[in-house]
Design an enzyme around this catalytic site. Sequence first.
Site, mmCIF file in Angstrom:
data_model
loop_
_atom_site.group_PDB
_atom_site.id
_atom_site.type_symbol
_atom_site.label_atom_id
_atom_site.label_comp_id
_atom_site.label_asym_id
_atom_site.label_seq_id
_atom_site.Cartn_x
_atom_site.Cartn_y
_atom_site.Cartn_z
ATOM 1 N N ARG A 220 -9.057 5.714 -13.671
ATOM 2 C CA ARG A 220 -8.727 6.629 -12.574
ATOM 3 C C ARG A 220 -9.861 6.598 -11.553
ATOM 4 O O ARG A 220 -9.638 6.651 -10.350
ATOM 5 C CB ARG A 220 -8.487 8.056 -13.079
ATOM 6 C CG ARG A 220 -8.376 9.052 -11.918
ATOM 7 C CD ARG A 220 -7.788 10.417 -12.246
ATOM 8 N NE ARG A 220 -8.016 10.923 -13.570
ATOM 9 C CZ ARG A 220 -9.199 11.401 -14.011
ATOM 10 N NH1 ARG A 220 -10.248 11.465 -13.214
ATOM 11 N NH2 ARG A 220 -9.314 11.819 -15.256
ATOM 12 N N LYS B 195 4.931 -0.741 3.179
ATOM 13 C CA LYS B 195 5.657 -1.346 4.288
ATOM 14 C C LYS B 195 5.085 -2.745 4.596
ATOM 15 O O LYS B 195 5.182 -3.616 3.774
ATOM 16 C CB LYS B 195 5.640 -0.403 5.487
ATOM 17 C CG LYS B 195 5.928 1.075 5.118
ATOM 18 C CD LYS B 195 7.331 1.309 4.615
ATOM 19 C CE LYS B 195 7.548 2.689 3.979
ATOM 20 N NZ LYS B 195 7.098 3.844 4.735
ATOM 21 N N TYR C 216 6.365 10.820 10.846
ATOM 22 C CA TYR C 216 7.156 10.384 9.688
ATOM 23 C C TYR C 216 7.709 11.611 8.952
ATOM 24 O O TYR C 216 6.959 12.570 8.706
ATOM 25 C CB TYR C 216 6.262 9.535 8.779
ATOM 26 C CG TYR C 216 6.929 9.118 7.500
ATOM 27 C CD1 TYR C 216 7.959 8.183 7.508
ATOM 28 C CD2 TYR C 216 6.555 9.668 6.284
ATOM 29 C CE1 TYR C 216 8.585 7.803 6.335
ATOM 30 C CE2 TYR C 216 7.169 9.292 5.102
ATOM 31 C CZ TYR C 216 8.189 8.360 5.138
ATOM 32 O OH TYR C 216 8.807 7.991 3.973
ATOM 33 N N ASP D 78 -1.880 7.072 11.562
ATOM 34 C CA ASP D 78 -1.036 6.413 10.566
ATOM 35 C C ASP D 78 -0.652 5.057 11.162
ATOM 36 O O ASP D 78 0.136 4.976 12.100
ATOM 37 C CB ASP D 78 0.190 7.287 10.283
ATOM 38 C CG ASP D 78 1.104 6.697 9.210
ATOM 39 O OD1 ASP D 78 1.103 5.455 9.053
ATOM 40 O OD2 ASP D 78 1.828 7.466 8.557
HETATM 41 C C1 LIG Z 1 6.783 5.204 4.520
HETATM 42 C C2 LIG Z 1 5.817 5.906 5.403
HETATM 43 C C3 LIG Z 1 4.935 6.868 4.889
HETATM 44 C C4 LIG Z 1 4.974 7.318 3.443
HETATM 45 O O1 LIG Z 1 4.570 6.314 2.583
HETATM 46 P P1 LIG Z 1 5.122 6.142 1.076
HETATM 47 O O2 LIG Z 1 4.443 4.899 0.639
HETATM 48 O O3 LIG Z 1 6.615 6.061 1.143
HETATM 49 O O4 LIG Z 1 4.678 7.359 0.321
HETATM 50 C C5 LIG Z 1 4.039 7.449 5.766
HETATM 51 N N1 LIG Z 1 4.002 7.115 7.079
HETATM 52 C C6 LIG Z 1 4.842 6.203 7.598
HETATM 53 C C7 LIG Z 1 4.762 5.876 9.049
HETATM 54 C C8 LIG Z 1 5.781 5.568 6.787
HETATM 55 O O5 LIG Z 1 6.617 4.675 7.318
#
Ligand SMILES: *Cc1c(COP(=O)(O)O)cnc(C)c1O
Length: 387
Positions: A50, A206, A107, A181
Site C-alpha cells: 500500500r 482514458k 466531469y 484535470d
Molecule cells: C473518467 C474521468 C474521470 C474519473 O476517472 P475514473 O478513472 O473513471 O475514476 C475524471 N475526470 C475526467 C475528465 C474523466 O473523463
Amino acid sequence: MPQNDSFETLAIHAGQAPDPATGAVITPIYQTSTYAQEQVGVTKGYDYSRTINPTRSALEACLATLEGQGMAKPTYGLAFASGMAAIDTLLKLVKPGEHVVASNDVYGGTYRLFERVLADYGLKFSYVDVSDPQQVEAALLPETRLVWIETPTNPLLKISDIAETAARIKNKNPQIKLAVDNTFASPYLQQPLALGADFVVHSTTKYLGGHSDVVGGAIVTQDAAAYEKLKFLQNAVGAVPGPMDVWLTLRGIKTLALRMERHSANALRIAECLSRHPAVAEVIYPGLAEHPGHQVAKKQMRLFGGMVSLVLKNGAAAANRMVAATRIFTLAESLGGVESLIEVPAAMTHASVSGSPLEVPGGLVRLSVGIEHVDDLLDDLEQALKV
Ligand SMILES: *Cc1c(COP(=O)(O)O)cnc(C)c1O
C-alpha cells in the site's frame, strides 16, 4: 533519464530502466503485498505494497517525467486506483469551511463527489464558466483554497486558458492552488504545470491507458510540500492501484504519442466532414476555426485531441437513432481507447446531472474517435446519420 529527451522517448523509458535484479527489459509486475526484511526495519526500500510497490513507482516516475518534460523543476507523481480516487485524495488538502471554484462543465463524477460527498464534510463549491478567466477571478472568496478546471471539458469541449487563469488566481491570492484535470488532453497534447498549474490530475483510464482495459488515476505536482502531504494521504487512505493495473497503464503509455497523433488527425477530419453534413446543426471541436476556444487551444495544446461532439438538427430522437446505428463506433460510456466509441451524454454519462448546472442538450452526441482508418469511421458515421 535526462529531462531533455523527447516526449516519445521518455514515454517508453522514463521510470523503466531494466530490472536491476534480473535485467528484465520490461518492468516486472511485482505482485506482492509485502517484502522480506533482513533484520527488523532493514529493507531494500520496500516494506508493504500500500505504501510502495516497484511497479507502481515506475508508473509514478513515468507520469511525473511526462507532465514535467522539458522543465527544470523536479516533478512528482502519485498513482491511484481510479481517477475519482486521485481527485478525492487531492480534495483532502481542502478543509471544512474552505471553498473550491470549479467548472460548470466539470466531469459528472467529480461534480457528484463534490456535491454529494465532500459538501457533507463542510467543503464549499461554486461552479462557473471557467472558459472565461474573469468569471473564475470573480468567484474567488477569502476562503477559496482551490480552483478546479478541465480543458477541454466533457462533453462540450470548452477551452480554458490555463496560463491566464493561473496568473489571475495567483495575482489575487498566491495561496490559492490551481488543479487541472488533464484527462482529455493527456501530457502529450498539454502540460498544465508549464502553464502555471499546481496540480495535474488524470483518469489514466482514458488516453494514458489507452486500451479500455484498466481503471486508474494520478496526481502530478511540482509543489514538494503538497507532494509530501499527498503521498502521506495516498498511504493513509489507501486508494492505490494494483501492480497489474499499473503495468497495463505503463504499457499503454509507451504508444501515447503515436495514438494521440492519430486520434487528433482522425477527429479533425471527422469534425471537418460532419460540419458540412445536412443532419448536423453544429460540430464542437477545438480544432475548428469557428470554435470559440480555438485560438487558446492552439496556443496551449500540441494538437486538438480525439473528442468530438455533435448537435443534431432533429434533437434527442435523432441522437438516439444515430448511436444505435453505428457499426464501428461502439455505443458505450468512457473514452480515450484505440477503438471508437459513441454516446448520448444527456441519457448516459450526464444523466445524473440533469437539472443541475451541468445539464447538457438532449440532441448532443459525443464521439471518442479511435485510431481505426478514418475513411471507415466516416463511412460508419454517414450511414448512421441516414437512419
Ligand atoms: C473518467 C474521468 C474521470 C474519473 O476517472 P475514473 O478513472 O473513471 O475514476 C475524471 N475526470 C475526467 C475528465 C474523466 O473523463
